[in-house]
Design a protein around this motif. Structure first.
Motif, mmCIF file in Angstrom:
data_model
loop_
_atom_site.group_PDB
_atom_site.id
_atom_site.type_symbol
_atom_site.label_atom_id
_atom_site.label_comp_id
_atom_site.label_asym_id
_atom_site.label_seq_id
_atom_site.Cartn_x
_atom_site.Cartn_y
_atom_site.Cartn_z
ATOM 1 N N GLY A 49 0.792 -1.222 0.000
ATOM 2 C CA GLY A 49 0.000 0.000 0.000
ATOM 3 C C GLY A 49 0.821 1.266 0.000
ATOM 4 N N LEU A 50 2.105 1.144 0.324
ATOM 5 C CA LEU A 50 3.010 2.291 0.356
ATOM 6 C C LEU A 50 3.984 2.291 -0.810
ATOM 7 N N VAL A 51 3.753 1.426 -1.802
ATOM 8 C CA VAL A 51 4.670 1.300 -2.947
ATOM 9 C C VAL A 51 3.893 1.422 -4.250
ATOM 10 N N PRO A 52 4.212 2.423 -5.105
ATOM 11 C CA PRO A 52 5.045 3.579 -4.754
ATOM 12 C C PRO A 52 4.227 4.572 -3.943
ATOM 13 N N TYR A 53 4.896 5.528 -3.315
ATOM 14 C CA TYR A 53 4.168 6.554 -2.577
ATOM 15 C C TYR A 53 3.257 7.341 -3.516
ATOM 16 N N ASP A 54 2.041 7.569 -3.079
ATOM 17 C CA ASP A 54 1.151 8.516 -3.742
ATOM 18 C C ASP A 54 1.138 9.758 -2.861
#
Length: 596
Positions: free
Chosen positions: A297-302
Protein backbone atom coordinates in the motif's frame (compact mmCIF):
# COMPACT_ATOMS: atom_id res chain seq x y z
CA UNK A 1 36.71 15.92 8.67
CA UNK A 2 38.70 14.54 5.76
CA UNK A 3 41.30 16.94 4.36
CA UNK A 4 40.30 18.79 1.23
CA UNK A 5 36.59 18.11 1.55
CA UNK A 6 33.87 20.47 2.67
CA UNK A 7 31.42 19.30 5.32
CA UNK A 8 28.73 18.88 2.73
CA UNK A 9 30.90 16.64 0.55
CA UNK A 10 31.74 14.34 3.44
CA UNK A 11 28.05 13.58 3.82
CA UNK A 12 27.36 13.07 0.15
CA UNK A 13 26.05 9.65 -0.80
CA UNK A 14 28.48 7.81 -3.07
CA UNK A 15 27.18 7.24 -6.60
CA UNK A 16 28.73 5.27 -9.42
CA UNK A 17 28.00 7.99 -11.99
CA UNK A 18 27.32 11.74 -11.99
CA UNK A 19 23.71 12.84 -11.78
CA UNK A 20 22.83 15.19 -14.64
CA UNK A 21 19.90 17.35 -13.60
CA UNK A 22 16.79 17.55 -15.77
CA UNK A 23 14.86 19.48 -13.11
CA UNK A 24 16.62 22.30 -11.27
CA UNK A 25 15.53 23.71 -7.90
CA UNK A 26 16.79 26.94 -6.35
CA UNK A 27 15.78 28.33 -2.97
CA UNK A 28 16.67 31.80 -1.70
CA UNK A 29 17.19 31.79 2.08
CA UNK A 30 19.20 35.00 2.33
CA UNK A 31 16.54 36.89 4.33
CA UNK A 32 15.40 34.29 6.86
CA UNK A 33 14.22 36.60 9.63
CA UNK A 34 10.59 36.57 8.41
CA UNK A 35 10.54 32.78 7.84
CA UNK A 36 10.11 33.32 4.11
CA UNK A 37 11.95 31.88 1.14
CA UNK A 38 11.59 32.00 -2.63
CA UNK A 39 11.62 28.74 -4.55
CA UNK A 40 12.30 28.55 -8.29
CA UNK A 41 12.05 25.38 -10.36
CA UNK A 42 13.24 24.87 -13.95
CA UNK A 43 11.35 22.09 -15.76
CA UNK A 44 12.45 20.64 -19.14
CA UNK A 45 10.76 21.54 -22.41
CA UNK A 46 7.09 20.61 -22.23
CA UNK A 47 4.21 20.69 -24.67
CA UNK A 48 0.56 21.39 -23.92
CA UNK A 49 0.12 21.34 -20.15
CA UNK A 50 2.35 20.93 -17.13
CA UNK A 51 0.89 19.82 -13.80
CA UNK A 52 2.88 20.57 -10.66
CA UNK A 53 2.09 19.34 -7.17
CA UNK A 54 3.04 19.89 -3.57
CA UNK A 55 2.44 16.71 -1.54
CA UNK A 56 -0.48 16.62 0.89
CA UNK A 57 1.39 14.41 3.38
CA UNK A 58 4.93 13.92 4.55
CA UNK A 59 6.72 10.57 4.49
CA UNK A 60 6.98 9.13 7.99
CA UNK A 61 3.79 10.86 9.16
CA UNK A 62 0.74 9.03 7.90
CA UNK A 63 -1.65 11.94 8.05
CA UNK A 64 -2.85 14.53 5.53
CA UNK A 65 -1.34 17.94 6.39
CA UNK A 66 -2.00 21.50 5.13
CA UNK A 67 1.40 21.65 3.44
CA UNK A 68 0.29 23.98 0.62
CA UNK A 69 -1.06 26.53 3.10
CA UNK A 70 2.31 28.31 3.18
CA UNK A 71 2.52 28.82 -0.60
CA UNK A 72 1.95 32.30 -2.04
CA UNK A 73 2.91 34.32 -5.16
CA UNK A 74 2.79 31.32 -7.49
CA UNK A 75 4.06 32.17 -10.96
CA UNK A 76 4.84 30.26 -14.16
CA UNK A 77 6.84 31.50 -17.17
CA UNK A 78 8.16 30.14 -20.45
CA UNK A 79 11.79 30.15 -21.55
CA UNK A 80 11.36 33.71 -22.85
CA UNK A 81 10.33 34.91 -19.39
CA UNK A 82 6.72 35.45 -20.49
CA UNK A 83 3.92 34.62 -18.01
CA UNK A 84 1.92 31.45 -18.58
CA UNK A 85 -1.72 30.93 -17.67
CA UNK A 86 -2.45 28.47 -14.88
CA UNK A 87 -5.26 27.18 -12.65
CA UNK A 88 -5.17 25.73 -9.17
CA UNK A 89 -6.98 22.44 -9.61
CA UNK A 90 -6.59 20.96 -6.09
CA UNK A 91 -5.20 22.00 -2.73
CA UNK A 92 -1.76 20.82 -3.76
CA UNK A 93 -2.00 21.04 -7.56
CA UNK A 94 -1.42 23.71 -10.21
CA UNK A 95 -2.10 23.20 -13.93
CA UNK A 96 -0.01 25.32 -16.31
CA UNK A 97 -1.01 25.89 -19.96
CA UNK A 98 1.62 26.17 -22.71
CA UNK A 99 0.57 27.56 -26.11
CA UNK A 100 3.80 26.14 -27.56
CA UNK A 101 6.64 23.89 -26.45
CA UNK A 102 8.91 25.54 -23.91
CA UNK A 103 10.93 25.06 -20.78
CA UNK A 104 8.92 26.20 -17.77
CA UNK A 105 10.07 28.19 -14.75
CA UNK A 106 7.81 27.90 -11.70
CA UNK A 107 8.37 30.19 -8.73
CA UNK A 108 6.58 30.79 -5.45
CA UNK A 109 7.08 32.05 -1.93
CA UNK A 110 7.09 29.61 0.96
CA UNK A 111 6.36 30.46 4.60
CA UNK A 112 8.26 28.08 6.88
CA UNK A 113 7.00 27.87 10.45
CA UNK A 114 6.19 24.14 10.71
CA UNK A 115 9.03 23.08 13.01
CA UNK A 116 7.08 20.68 15.22
CA UNK A 117 5.77 18.68 12.27
CA UNK A 118 9.32 18.55 10.86
CA UNK A 119 8.21 19.87 7.46
CA UNK A 120 9.82 23.31 7.09
CA UNK A 121 11.27 25.91 9.40
CA UNK A 122 13.31 29.03 8.70
CA UNK A 123 14.69 31.59 11.12
CA UNK A 124 17.81 33.72 11.52
CA UNK A 125 19.89 30.71 12.57
CA UNK A 126 18.87 27.89 10.22
CA UNK A 127 16.50 26.38 7.72
CA UNK A 128 15.14 22.84 7.89
CA UNK A 129 13.68 21.77 4.56
CA UNK A 130 11.65 18.63 4.00
CA UNK A 131 10.88 18.58 0.28
CA UNK A 132 7.28 17.50 0.85
CA UNK A 133 6.50 20.95 2.24
CA UNK A 134 8.96 23.00 0.19
CA UNK A 135 9.65 21.67 -3.30
CA UNK A 136 6.90 21.06 -5.86
CA UNK A 137 7.21 18.33 -8.46
CA UNK A 138 5.62 17.38 -11.74
CA UNK A 139 4.35 13.79 -12.04
CA UNK A 140 5.66 13.94 -15.60
CA UNK A 141 9.22 14.43 -14.33
CA UNK A 142 9.03 12.61 -10.99
CA UNK A 143 11.56 9.99 -12.11
CA UNK A 144 14.03 12.42 -13.67
CA UNK A 145 17.35 13.50 -12.08
CA UNK A 146 17.38 16.83 -10.31
CA UNK A 147 19.56 19.35 -8.51
CA UNK A 148 18.91 21.67 -5.55
CA UNK A 149 20.88 24.88 -5.02
CA UNK A 150 20.60 26.87 -1.79
CA UNK A 151 21.39 30.58 -1.52
CA UNK A 152 22.11 31.02 2.20
CA UNK A 153 23.49 33.67 4.59
CA UNK A 154 27.24 33.87 5.10
CA UNK A 155 28.55 31.37 7.63
CA UNK A 156 25.80 28.79 7.20
CA UNK A 157 26.68 25.14 6.65
CA UNK A 158 24.44 22.76 4.69
CA UNK A 159 23.91 19.02 5.19
CA UNK A 160 21.80 16.27 3.68
CA UNK A 161 22.00 12.59 2.89
CA UNK A 162 21.86 13.43 -0.84
CA UNK A 163 25.00 13.64 -2.97
CA UNK A 164 26.67 17.04 -2.90
CA UNK A 165 26.34 19.35 -5.88
CA UNK A 166 28.45 22.25 -4.67
CA UNK A 167 29.05 24.06 -1.39
CA UNK A 168 25.32 24.48 -0.78
CA UNK A 169 23.87 22.20 -3.42
CA UNK A 170 22.66 18.63 -3.73
CA UNK A 171 21.70 16.17 -6.43
CA UNK A 172 19.23 13.29 -6.53
CA UNK A 173 18.30 10.68 -9.14
CA UNK A 174 14.58 11.50 -8.79
CA UNK A 175 11.98 13.31 -6.70
CA UNK A 176 11.39 10.27 -4.47
CA UNK A 177 14.95 10.60 -3.17
CA UNK A 178 14.62 14.37 -2.74
CA UNK A 179 11.35 14.07 -0.81
CA UNK A 180 12.97 11.58 1.58
CA UNK A 181 16.26 13.48 2.06
CA UNK A 182 15.72 16.59 4.22
CA UNK A 183 18.21 19.44 4.26
CA UNK A 184 19.55 21.15 7.38
CA UNK A 185 21.40 24.41 6.74
CA UNK A 186 22.47 27.12 9.14
CA UNK A 187 24.57 27.59 12.25
CA UNK A 188 25.11 24.15 13.74
CA UNK A 189 27.44 21.65 15.36
CA UNK A 190 28.82 18.80 13.30
CA UNK A 191 30.53 15.48 14.04
CA UNK A 192 31.40 12.57 11.76
CA UNK A 193 32.30 8.95 12.46
CA UNK A 194 32.33 5.49 10.89
CA UNK A 195 30.76 2.24 12.03
CA UNK A 196 30.81 -1.19 10.40
CA UNK A 197 32.31 0.25 7.20
CA UNK A 198 29.71 3.02 6.75
CA UNK A 199 30.12 6.78 7.26
CA UNK A 200 27.87 8.89 9.47
CA UNK A 201 27.31 12.54 10.28
CA UNK A 202 25.77 14.14 13.36
CA UNK A 203 24.35 17.64 12.84
CA UNK A 204 22.89 19.50 15.83
CA UNK A 205 21.01 22.81 15.58
CA UNK A 206 20.13 24.80 18.67
CA UNK A 207 21.79 25.17 22.06
CA UNK A 208 21.00 22.83 24.94
CA UNK A 209 22.38 20.57 27.65
CA UNK A 210 23.47 17.82 25.27
CA UNK A 211 26.94 16.27 25.26
CA UNK A 212 28.19 15.99 21.66
CA UNK A 213 30.91 13.50 22.58
CA UNK A 214 28.45 11.20 24.32
CA UNK A 215 25.98 11.49 21.44
CA UNK A 216 28.68 10.66 18.90
CA UNK A 217 29.99 7.74 20.97
CA UNK A 218 26.58 6.16 21.50
CA UNK A 219 25.35 6.77 17.95
CA UNK A 220 28.50 5.05 16.71
CA UNK A 221 27.84 2.06 18.97
CA UNK A 222 24.18 1.97 17.88
CA UNK A 223 25.05 2.19 14.19
CA UNK A 224 27.25 -0.90 14.47
CA UNK A 225 24.41 -3.18 15.63
CA UNK A 226 22.40 -3.38 12.40
CA UNK A 227 24.04 -6.69 11.42
CA UNK A 228 22.17 -8.40 14.28
CA UNK A 229 19.06 -8.14 12.08
CA UNK A 230 20.05 -7.42 8.45
CA UNK A 231 22.86 -8.71 6.23
CA UNK A 232 23.88 -5.37 4.72
CA UNK A 233 23.09 -1.66 4.53
CA UNK A 234 20.82 0.26 2.12
CA UNK A 235 23.12 3.31 2.33
CA UNK A 236 26.79 4.29 2.25
CA UNK A 237 26.41 7.38 4.43
CA UNK A 238 23.77 8.36 6.96
CA UNK A 239 23.03 11.66 8.72
CA UNK A 240 21.62 12.02 12.25
CA UNK A 241 19.99 15.47 12.41
CA UNK A 242 19.07 16.80 15.87
CA UNK A 243 17.11 19.92 16.81
CA UNK A 244 17.39 21.27 20.36
CA UNK A 245 14.14 23.22 20.48
CA UNK A 246 12.11 25.55 22.65
CA UNK A 247 9.57 22.80 23.27
CA UNK A 248 8.88 20.92 20.04
CA UNK A 249 9.58 17.20 20.13
CA UNK A 250 9.31 14.23 17.80
CA UNK A 251 11.26 12.46 15.08
CA UNK A 252 10.96 11.27 11.49
CA UNK A 253 12.83 8.62 9.55
CA UNK A 254 14.17 9.25 6.07
CA UNK A 255 15.93 7.39 3.29
CA UNK A 256 19.46 8.30 4.36
CA UNK A 257 18.95 10.34 7.51
CA UNK A 258 16.69 11.12 10.43
CA UNK A 259 15.52 14.28 12.18
CA UNK A 260 15.07 14.17 15.97
CA UNK A 261 13.63 17.05 18.00
CA UNK A 262 13.74 17.48 21.77
CA UNK A 263 13.37 20.48 24.11
CA UNK A 264 16.85 21.93 24.51
CA UNK A 265 17.27 20.93 28.17
CA UNK A 266 15.94 17.37 27.77
CA UNK A 267 19.23 15.62 27.06
CA UNK A 268 21.22 15.42 30.30
CA UNK A 269 19.13 13.39 32.77
CA UNK A 270 19.47 9.65 32.21
CA UNK A 271 15.77 9.11 31.52
CA UNK A 272 15.73 12.00 29.03
CA UNK A 273 18.89 10.81 27.32
CA UNK A 274 17.57 7.26 27.01
CA UNK A 275 14.50 8.74 25.33
CA UNK A 276 16.74 10.52 22.83
CA UNK A 277 18.98 7.58 22.02
CA UNK A 278 16.00 5.17 21.82
CA UNK A 279 14.40 7.54 19.32
CA UNK A 280 17.62 7.57 17.30
CA UNK A 281 17.54 3.77 17.33
CA UNK A 282 13.91 3.74 16.19
CA UNK A 283 14.58 6.02 13.23
CA UNK A 284 17.78 4.16 12.31
CA UNK A 285 15.84 0.87 12.13
CA UNK A 286 13.35 2.54 9.81
CA UNK A 287 16.14 2.91 7.25
CA UNK A 288 15.44 -0.76 6.55
CA UNK A 289 11.87 -1.23 7.80
CA UNK A 290 9.79 1.09 5.57
CA UNK A 291 12.56 2.80 3.62
CA UNK A 292 14.26 -0.26 2.10
CA UNK A 293 11.20 -2.55 2.27
CA UNK A 294 7.58 -1.65 2.93
CA UNK A 295 4.00 -2.87 2.47
CA UNK A 296 2.37 -2.80 -0.97
CA UNK A 297 0.00 0.00 0.00
CA UNK A 298 3.01 2.29 0.36
CA UNK A 299 4.67 1.30 -2.95
CA UNK A 300 5.05 3.58 -4.75
CA UNK A 301 4.17 6.55 -2.58
CA UNK A 302 1.15 8.52 -3.74
CA UNK A 303 1.97 11.99 -2.46
CA UNK A 304 -1.48 13.42 -3.18
CA UNK A 305 -3.66 11.05 -1.14
CA UNK A 306 -3.67 8.50 1.69
CA UNK A 307 -1.61 5.34 1.20
CA UNK A 308 -3.62 2.54 2.83
CA UNK A 309 -2.20 -0.69 4.24
CA UNK A 310 -3.14 -3.25 6.90
CA UNK A 311 0.52 -3.46 7.96
CA UNK A 312 1.36 -0.07 9.45
CA UNK A 313 1.62 -1.86 12.80
CA UNK A 314 4.53 -3.86 11.36
CA UNK A 315 6.15 -0.69 10.01
CA UNK A 316 5.98 1.20 13.31
CA UNK A 317 5.39 -1.46 15.96
CA UNK A 318 8.23 -3.72 14.84
CA UNK A 319 10.54 -0.73 14.77
CA UNK A 320 9.54 0.21 18.31
CA UNK A 321 10.06 -3.42 19.35
CA UNK A 322 13.63 -3.57 18.06
CA UNK A 323 14.77 -0.08 19.16
CA UNK A 324 15.67 -0.93 22.78
CA UNK A 325 17.05 -4.32 21.75
CA UNK A 326 19.70 -2.59 19.65
CA UNK A 327 20.55 -0.31 22.59
CA UNK A 328 20.91 -3.39 24.78
CA UNK A 329 23.17 -5.15 22.29
CA UNK A 330 25.24 -1.99 21.85
CA UNK A 331 25.80 -1.71 25.61
CA UNK A 332 24.08 1.69 25.69
CA UNK A 333 21.12 0.54 27.79
CA UNK A 334 21.41 -1.86 30.72
CA UNK A 335 19.18 -4.94 31.19
CA UNK A 336 17.52 -3.13 34.09
CA UNK A 337 16.66 -0.20 31.79
CA UNK A 338 15.46 -2.51 29.03
CA UNK A 339 13.08 -4.38 31.31
CA UNK A 340 11.86 -1.15 32.92
CA UNK A 341 10.86 0.06 29.44
CA UNK A 342 9.14 -3.24 28.66
CA UNK A 343 7.26 -3.20 31.98
CA UNK A 344 6.04 0.33 31.28
CA UNK A 345 4.73 -0.73 27.87
CA UNK A 346 2.92 -3.75 29.28
CA UNK A 347 1.41 -1.70 32.10
CA UNK A 348 0.09 0.88 29.64
CA UNK A 349 -1.46 -1.88 27.58
CA UNK A 350 -3.16 -3.45 30.59
CA UNK A 351 -4.59 -0.07 31.57
CA UNK A 352 -5.72 0.79 28.02
CA UNK A 353 -9.48 0.19 27.78
CA UNK A 354 -9.30 0.21 23.99
CA UNK A 355 -7.16 -2.91 23.79
CA UNK A 356 -10.17 -5.22 23.66
CA UNK A 357 -11.96 -3.04 21.08
CA UNK A 358 -9.57 -2.69 18.15
CA UNK A 359 -7.06 -4.92 16.36
CA UNK A 360 -3.70 -3.73 15.04
CA UNK A 361 -5.03 -4.41 11.54
CA UNK A 362 -7.86 -1.94 12.03
CA UNK A 363 -5.53 0.51 13.80
CA UNK A 364 -3.28 0.41 10.72
CA UNK A 365 -6.20 1.27 8.47
CA UNK A 366 -7.43 4.14 10.67
CA UNK A 367 -4.00 5.69 11.33
CA UNK A 368 -4.46 8.19 8.49
CA UNK A 369 -7.45 9.71 10.25
CA UNK A 370 -5.11 10.98 12.97
CA UNK A 371 -7.83 11.11 15.60
CA UNK A 372 -7.19 11.10 19.32
CA UNK A 373 -8.79 12.05 22.57
CA UNK A 374 -11.10 10.18 24.89
CA UNK A 375 -12.81 8.06 22.24
CA UNK A 376 -9.53 6.85 20.71
CA UNK A 377 -8.22 5.75 24.12
CA UNK A 378 -11.42 3.98 25.14
CA UNK A 379 -12.05 2.26 21.83
CA UNK A 380 -8.72 2.04 20.01
CA UNK A 381 -5.06 1.09 20.10
CA UNK A 382 -1.85 2.63 18.85
CA UNK A 383 0.12 1.09 15.97
CA UNK A 384 3.35 1.83 17.85
CA UNK A 385 2.58 0.41 21.30
CA UNK A 386 0.17 -2.34 20.25
CA UNK A 387 2.42 -3.13 17.30
CA UNK A 388 5.34 -3.50 19.73
CA UNK A 389 3.50 -6.07 21.85
CA UNK A 390 2.19 -7.90 18.78
CA UNK A 391 5.76 -8.13 17.52
CA UNK A 392 6.92 -9.50 20.87
CA UNK A 393 4.17 -12.14 20.90
CA UNK A 394 5.11 -13.14 17.35
CA UNK A 395 8.79 -13.27 18.28
CA UNK A 396 8.08 -15.57 21.22
CA UNK A 397 5.90 -17.81 19.03
CA UNK A 398 8.69 -18.11 16.45
CA UNK A 399 11.31 -18.90 19.08
CA UNK A 400 9.09 -21.54 20.65
CA UNK A 401 8.00 -23.12 17.35
CA UNK A 402 11.58 -23.41 16.04
CA UNK A 403 13.34 -24.51 19.21
CA UNK A 404 15.08 -21.10 19.44
CA UNK A 405 16.51 -21.43 15.90
CA UNK A 406 14.53 -18.55 14.39
CA UNK A 407 13.15 -15.28 15.70
CA UNK A 408 11.30 -12.19 14.53
CA UNK A 409 14.64 -10.78 13.39
CA UNK A 410 14.67 -13.46 10.69
CA UNK A 411 11.29 -12.26 9.41
CA UNK A 412 12.74 -8.80 8.82
CA UNK A 413 15.93 -10.23 7.38
CA UNK A 414 13.88 -12.10 4.76
CA UNK A 415 11.68 -9.06 4.06
CA UNK A 416 14.84 -7.08 3.32
CA UNK A 417 16.31 -9.83 1.16
CA UNK A 418 13.19 -10.64 -0.86
CA UNK A 419 11.11 -7.46 -0.92
CA UNK A 420 13.47 -4.56 -1.50
CA UNK A 421 11.92 -1.61 -3.28
CA UNK A 422 10.44 -1.26 -5.83
CA UNK A 423 8.74 -4.47 -4.68
CA UNK A 424 6.22 -4.35 -1.86
CA UNK A 425 4.94 -7.07 0.46
CA UNK A 426 1.47 -7.96 1.69
CA UNK A 427 -0.11 -9.93 4.53
CA UNK A 428 0.15 -13.24 2.68
CA UNK A 429 3.85 -12.62 2.05
CA UNK A 430 4.48 -12.18 5.78
CA UNK A 431 2.47 -15.30 6.59
CA UNK A 432 4.50 -17.14 3.97
CA UNK A 433 7.75 -16.14 5.64
CA UNK A 434 6.43 -17.37 8.99
CA UNK A 435 5.59 -20.74 7.43
CA UNK A 436 8.96 -20.84 5.70
CA UNK A 437 10.75 -20.35 9.03
CA UNK A 438 8.62 -22.68 11.17
CA UNK A 439 7.13 -25.26 8.81
CA UNK A 440 3.63 -24.53 10.11
CA UNK A 441 0.70 -22.29 9.23
CA UNK A 442 0.21 -19.02 11.09
CA UNK A 443 -3.29 -18.38 9.72
CA UNK A 444 -5.03 -19.03 13.06
CA UNK A 445 -2.37 -17.16 15.04
CA UNK A 446 -2.76 -14.16 12.75
CA UNK A 447 -6.54 -14.21 13.12
CA UNK A 448 -6.34 -14.42 16.91
CA UNK A 449 -3.61 -11.83 17.53
CA UNK A 450 -3.50 -9.45 14.56
CA UNK A 451 -6.92 -9.40 12.90
CA UNK A 452 -8.56 -9.56 16.35
CA UNK A 453 -7.83 -7.41 19.43
CA UNK A 454 -4.60 -8.59 21.04
CA UNK A 455 -5.12 -10.47 24.30
CA UNK A 456 -1.98 -11.71 26.03
CA UNK A 457 -1.28 -13.41 29.33
CA UNK A 458 1.94 -11.58 30.05
CA UNK A 459 3.10 -13.74 32.93
CA UNK A 460 2.69 -16.93 30.87
CA UNK A 461 4.52 -15.24 28.01
CA UNK A 462 7.39 -13.96 30.15
CA UNK A 463 7.72 -17.23 32.08
CA UNK A 464 9.29 -18.80 29.00
CA UNK A 465 12.26 -16.46 29.53
CA UNK A 466 12.44 -16.86 33.31
CA UNK A 467 10.80 -13.48 33.93
CA UNK A 468 7.75 -12.33 35.86
CA UNK A 469 5.61 -9.17 35.86
CA UNK A 470 5.02 -7.74 39.31
CA UNK A 471 3.79 -4.67 41.16
CA UNK A 472 5.66 -5.75 44.27
CA UNK A 473 3.22 -6.31 47.11
CA UNK A 474 -0.03 -7.22 45.35
CA UNK A 475 -2.03 -6.34 48.47
CA UNK A 476 -1.17 -2.67 48.07
CA UNK A 477 -3.95 -0.95 46.18
CA UNK A 478 -5.41 2.53 46.22
CA UNK A 479 -8.87 3.97 45.49
CA UNK A 480 -9.34 5.12 41.94
CA UNK A 481 -11.91 7.32 40.18
CA UNK A 482 -10.92 6.19 36.66
CA UNK A 483 -10.21 9.64 35.22
CA UNK A 484 -7.26 11.61 33.92
CA UNK A 485 -7.31 15.37 34.49
CA UNK A 486 -5.91 17.98 32.14
CA UNK A 487 -2.62 19.24 33.53
CA UNK A 488 -3.13 21.88 36.22
CA UNK A 489 -6.94 21.70 36.06
CA UNK A 490 -9.90 19.70 37.36
CA UNK A 491 -11.27 19.19 33.84
CA UNK A 492 -11.43 15.53 32.90
CA UNK A 493 -9.33 14.82 29.81
CA UNK A 494 -10.09 11.11 29.83
CA UNK A 495 -12.77 8.99 31.50
CA UNK A 496 -11.81 5.33 31.40
CA UNK A 497 -14.38 3.10 29.75
CA UNK A 498 -16.20 0.93 32.34
CA UNK A 499 -14.35 2.65 35.18
CA UNK A 500 -16.07 4.20 38.22
CA UNK A 501 -16.56 7.65 36.66
CA UNK A 502 -17.73 6.13 33.36
CA UNK A 503 -20.33 3.99 35.13
CA UNK A 504 -21.57 7.10 36.94
CA UNK A 505 -22.09 8.91 33.63
CA UNK A 506 -19.16 11.35 33.77
CA UNK A 507 -17.63 12.55 30.50
CA UNK A 508 -14.38 14.00 29.22
CA UNK A 509 -14.68 17.78 29.43
CA UNK A 510 -16.64 17.76 32.69
CA UNK A 511 -15.04 19.92 35.40
CA UNK A 512 -14.95 18.67 38.99
CA UNK A 513 -15.43 21.33 41.68
CA UNK A 514 -16.14 19.39 44.90
CA UNK A 515 -16.10 15.96 46.51
CA UNK A 516 -18.58 15.27 49.31
CA UNK A 517 -19.55 18.97 49.19
CA UNK A 518 -15.98 20.15 49.87
CA UNK A 519 -13.98 22.11 47.30
CA UNK A 520 -11.04 20.33 45.67
CA UNK A 521 -8.02 21.75 43.86
CA UNK A 522 -5.89 20.31 41.07
CA UNK A 523 -2.89 20.02 43.39
CA UNK A 524 -4.84 18.25 46.14
CA UNK A 525 -7.11 16.05 43.98
CA UNK A 526 -5.16 12.77 44.25
CA UNK A 527 -4.70 13.20 48.00
CA UNK A 528 -8.42 13.83 48.42
CA UNK A 529 -9.29 10.59 46.59
CA UNK A 530 -6.77 8.79 48.81
CA UNK A 531 -8.78 9.83 51.88
CA UNK A 532 -11.31 7.16 50.94
CA UNK A 533 -11.23 3.37 50.59
CA UNK A 534 -11.82 1.16 47.60
CA UNK A 535 -15.57 0.60 47.33
CA UNK A 536 -16.57 3.83 49.07
CA UNK A 537 -19.37 5.84 47.52
CA UNK A 538 -18.58 9.54 47.14
CA UNK A 539 -20.48 12.57 45.85
CA UNK A 540 -18.78 14.34 42.96
CA UNK A 541 -19.98 17.85 42.12
CA UNK A 542 -19.07 19.06 38.66
CA UNK A 543 -19.92 21.31 35.76
CA UNK A 544 -21.23 19.40 32.75
CA UNK A 545 -22.08 21.57 29.73
CA UNK A 546 -21.88 24.55 32.10
CA UNK A 547 -24.58 23.09 34.37
CA UNK A 548 -23.79 22.19 37.96
CA UNK A 549 -24.71 18.69 39.07
CA UNK A 550 -23.78 16.11 41.69
CA UNK A 551 -23.43 12.37 41.04
CA UNK A 552 -22.65 9.36 43.22
CA UNK A 553 -19.50 7.40 42.30
CA UNK A 554 -18.31 4.10 43.80
CA UNK A 555 -14.51 4.14 43.85
CA UNK A 556 -12.59 1.36 42.13
CA UNK A 557 -9.02 0.22 42.73
CA UNK A 558 -5.60 0.63 41.20
CA UNK A 559 -2.24 -0.86 42.18
CA UNK A 560 0.23 1.26 44.11
CA UNK A 561 3.56 1.65 42.38
CA UNK A 562 4.75 0.76 38.90
CA UNK A 563 4.90 -2.54 37.13
CA UNK A 564 8.31 -4.17 37.04
CA UNK A 565 9.82 -7.22 35.38
CA UNK A 566 11.97 -9.42 37.58
CA UNK A 567 13.89 -12.62 37.14
CA UNK A 568 12.42 -15.83 38.54
CA UNK A 569 14.48 -17.30 41.38
CA UNK A 570 16.47 -20.33 40.21
CA UNK A 571 15.44 -19.97 36.57
CA UNK A 572 16.09 -23.07 34.46
CA UNK A 573 18.79 -23.34 31.84
CA UNK A 574 16.05 -23.62 29.21
CA UNK A 575 14.56 -20.29 30.33
CA UNK A 576 17.99 -18.65 30.29
CA UNK A 577 18.60 -19.99 26.78
CA UNK A 578 15.27 -18.55 25.64
CA UNK A 579 16.24 -15.10 26.94
CA UNK A 580 19.63 -15.37 25.25
CA UNK A 581 18.03 -16.26 21.91
CA UNK A 582 15.51 -13.44 22.36
CA UNK A 583 17.77 -10.57 23.40
CA UNK A 584 21.30 -11.77 22.67
CA UNK A 585 22.51 -11.23 26.26
CA UNK A 586 23.53 -13.53 29.07
CA UNK A 587 21.23 -14.08 32.05
CA UNK A 588 21.34 -10.72 33.92
CA UNK A 589 20.00 -11.90 37.30
CA UNK A 590 21.41 -13.68 40.33
CA UNK A 591 19.94 -16.88 41.81
CA UNK A 592 17.28 -14.87 43.67
CA UNK A 593 16.14 -13.08 40.54
CA UNK A 594 17.74 -9.72 41.35
CA UNK A 595 19.72 -7.80 38.73
CA UNK A 596 23.45 -8.50 38.82
Amino acid sequence: MKPGLTAICVLATVTAFPILADVEYQIDLTSPEHQLAKVEIQFPETTGELVVNLPVWRTGKYQVLPLADGVRLFDARNDQGEPLNWDRTASGEWQIYLPEASRVTVSYQIHADMLGTRVRHIDATHAYLDASGVFMYSPQYRDEPLSVELDVPRGWRSYSGMPAGGRHGFKAPNYDVLVDSPIETGINHFREFSADGKDYGLVVWGEGNYDLEQMERDLKALSGTASTIWDDYPFERYVYMVHATGGERGATEHLNSTIIQLPRFNFREREDYLGFIATASHEFIHTWNVKAYRPEGLVPYDYQSENMTKLLWLVEGSTSYFQYQLLLRAGIATPREFFADLAKRIERNIKNPGRDQQSVTEASETAWIGGGGDYAINHGVNIYSEGYLTSMALDFALLKDTGLKHSYRDVHRVLYQDFKLPKGFNVDDVKGILTQLTGRSYQLWWQQHIDSPLSLDYNNLLEQTGLALSYGDNDKIKPNLGVKLKSGTLTMEHVKRDGPAWQAGLHAGDEIVAINDLKVTPVGFDKRISDFDVGDEISVTLFANDKLKTVKVTLGEAPIGKAQILGIANASEQQKAFLKAWLGIDWPFDAKGDFL
